[in-house]
Motif scaffolding. Structure first.
Motif, PDB file in Angstrom:
ATOM      1  N   VAL A   6     -32.800 -24.238 -29.937  1.00  0.00           N
ATOM      2  CA  VAL A   6     -32.077 -25.040 -28.944  1.00  0.00           C
ATOM      3  C   VAL A   6     -32.692 -26.427 -28.859  1.00  0.00           C
ATOM      4  O   VAL A   6     -31.981 -27.439 -28.842  1.00  0.00           O
ATOM      5  CB  VAL A   6     -32.075 -24.361 -27.552  1.00  0.00           C
ATOM      6  N   ALA A   7     -34.020 -26.490 -28.814  1.00  0.00           N
ATOM      7  CA  ALA A   7     -34.700 -27.789 -28.743  1.00  0.00           C
ATOM      8  C   ALA A   7     -34.377 -28.637 -29.978  1.00  0.00           C
ATOM      9  O   ALA A   7     -34.108 -29.842 -29.856  1.00  0.00           O
ATOM     10  CB  ALA A   7     -36.207 -27.591 -28.600  1.00  0.00           C
ATOM     11  N   ASP A  18     -31.111 -20.440 -18.892  1.00  0.00           N
ATOM     12  CA  ASP A  18     -30.181 -19.631 -19.684  1.00  0.00           C
ATOM     13  C   ASP A  18     -28.976 -19.256 -18.824  1.00  0.00           C
ATOM     14  O   ASP A  18     -29.079 -19.149 -17.595  1.00  0.00           O
ATOM     15  CB  ASP A  18     -30.844 -18.330 -20.148  1.00  0.00           C
ATOM     16  N   ARG A  65     -35.157 -20.413 -28.468  1.00  0.00           N
ATOM     17  CA  ARG A  65     -35.367 -21.602 -27.621  1.00  0.00           C
ATOM     18  C   ARG A  65     -35.830 -22.801 -28.458  1.00  0.00           C
ATOM     19  O   ARG A  65     -35.438 -23.933 -28.207  1.00  0.00           O
ATOM     20  CB  ARG A  65     -36.381 -21.314 -26.524  1.00  0.00           C
ATOM     21  N   PHE A 118     -28.594 -19.621 -24.714  1.00  0.00           N
ATOM     22  CA  PHE A 118     -29.992 -20.026 -24.595  1.00  0.00           C
ATOM     23  C   PHE A 118     -30.128 -21.496 -24.240  1.00  0.00           C
ATOM     24  O   PHE A 118     -29.337 -22.332 -24.667  1.00  0.00           O
ATOM     25  CB  PHE A 118     -30.753 -19.747 -25.895  1.00  0.00           C
ATOM     26  N   ALA A 119     -31.151 -21.772 -23.446  1.00  0.00           N
ATOM     27  CA  ALA A 119     -31.564 -23.131 -23.105  1.00  0.00           C
ATOM     28  C   ALA A 119     -33.037 -23.255 -23.506  1.00  0.00           C
ATOM     29  O   ALA A 119     -33.677 -22.265 -23.860  1.00  0.00           O
ATOM     30  CB  ALA A 119     -31.398 -23.379 -21.607  1.00  0.00           C
ATOM     31  N   VAL A 120     -33.577 -24.448 -23.443  1.00  0.00           N
ATOM     32  CA  VAL A 120     -34.984 -24.642 -23.792  1.00  0.00           C
ATOM     33  C   VAL A 120     -35.867 -23.855 -22.831  1.00  0.00           C
ATOM     34  O   VAL A 120     -36.836 -23.215 -23.235  1.00  0.00           O
ATOM     35  CB  VAL A 120     -35.351 -26.143 -23.808  1.00  0.00           C
ATOM     36  N   LYS A 121     -35.523 -23.850 -21.540  1.00  0.00           N
ATOM     37  CA  LYS A 121     -36.286 -23.112 -20.528  1.00  0.00           C
ATOM     38  C   LYS A 121     -35.498 -21.869 -20.121  1.00  0.00           C
ATOM     39  O   LYS A 121     -34.292 -21.949 -19.853  1.00  0.00           O
ATOM     40  CB  LYS A 121     -36.537 -23.985 -19.298  1.00  0.00           C
ATOM     41  N   ALA A 122     -36.188 -20.721 -20.044  1.00  0.00           N
ATOM     42  CA  ALA A 122     -35.530 -19.444 -19.751  1.00  0.00           C
ATOM     43  C   ALA A 122     -34.744 -19.475 -18.450  1.00  0.00           C
ATOM     44  O   ALA A 122     -33.666 -18.887 -18.361  1.00  0.00           O
ATOM     45  CB  ALA A 122     -36.567 -18.326 -19.713  1.00  0.00           C
ATOM     46  N   ASP A 159     -36.866 -14.548 -28.817  1.00  0.00           N
ATOM     47  CA  ASP A 159     -36.323 -15.454 -27.798  1.00  0.00           C
ATOM     48  C   ASP A 159     -37.020 -16.810 -27.849  1.00  0.00           C
ATOM     49  O   ASP A 159     -36.374 -17.846 -27.691  1.00  0.00           O
ATOM     50  CB  ASP A 159     -36.456 -14.844 -26.401  1.00  0.00           C
ATOM     51  N   ASN A 160     -38.326 -16.815 -28.085  1.00  0.00           N
ATOM     52  CA  ASN A 160     -39.050 -18.089 -28.220  1.00  0.00           C
ATOM     53  C   ASN A 160     -38.502 -18.887 -29.389  1.00  0.00           C
ATOM     54  O   ASN A 160     -38.336 -20.107 -29.288  1.00  0.00           O
ATOM     55  CB  ASN A 160     -40.546 -17.846 -28.413  1.00  0.00           C
TER      56      ASN A 160
END
Length: 152
Positions: free
Chosen positions: A78-79, A121, A75, A114-118, A71-72
Motif C-alpha cells: 500500500v505504501a 483498514d 501494508r 488495506f491501508a498503511v496503518k491497521a 499483513d505487514n
C-alpha cells in the motif's frame, strides 16, 4: 545430498504427481534459503490498463490463520502504491490492496481494504454478486453494498 534439498525434491515430485503446477520458487526459498527474511506468494491481481485500475489480491479461507508478516507486507505494498500515485504516470490510477476472506464458491465473503496503518483498514461483508462486480471492475470498494444494508 543436503537434507533440505532432498525434502524440496520430494515436495516437488509430490506436486508433479498431483498435477499441481504452482510456482516452485517460493518452496525453494522457504526450504533452502535464509530464515531471517519474509517470503510469500501473490494470490492474484486484477489489472485494467484502459480503466487505470490495479488491485493486488490475497485470499484466505474462513478458518485459515492470517499471518502478521503477510499483513505487514500488504501494508508495505500500500505504501509503495501510494508513492507511485504521486508520480505522473500513476496519478489517475485506482491502486489498492485487498484480502478476500471466504470459502469458495464465495456465496458471501469479507473484503479487507488495506491501508498503511491497521486502524485505517476498511472491512465489508458482501454477497457473491457484489464480489463479482468488484472483480469485474464494475463496482469500486466504496460502492459495495454490505450484506446488512438495504438492496440497491
Amino acid at each position: 545430498m543436503d537434507n533440505k534439498f532432498q525434502e524440496y525434491e520430494i515436495f516437488c515430485e509430490a506436486r508433479r504427481n498431483m498435477n499441481y503446477y504452482k510456482g516452485e520458487v517460493l518452496p525453494f526459498i522457504n526450504k533452502i534459503c535464509r530464515k531471517d527474511m519474509t517470503s510469500g506468494d501473490i494470490d492474484g491481481f486484477v489489472y485494467d490498463y484502459k480503466k487505470k485500475i490495479y488491485m493486488r489480491l490475497e485470499q484466505k479461507w474462513c478458518r485459515e490463520e492470517s499471518k502478521g508478516t503477510q499483513d505487514n507486507h500488504l501494508r508495505f505494498l500500500v505504501a509503495l502504491l501510494n508513492e507511485a500515485k504521486k508520480g505522473e504516470f500513476f496519478k489517475n490510477w485506482k491502486l489498492g490492496v485487498y484480502k478476500i476472506i471466504g470459502d469458495p464458491p464465495f456465496t458471501n465473503c469479507t473484503i479487507k481494504q488495506f491501508a498503511v496503518k491497521a486502524q485505517d483498514d476498511r472491512i465489508i461483508r458482501i454477497s457473491r454478486t457484489e464480489l463479482e462486480g468488484f472483480f469485474n471492475l464494475d463496482i469500486d470498494f466504496e460502492e459495495l453494498t454490505p450484506l446488512d444494508a438495504p438492496i440497491r
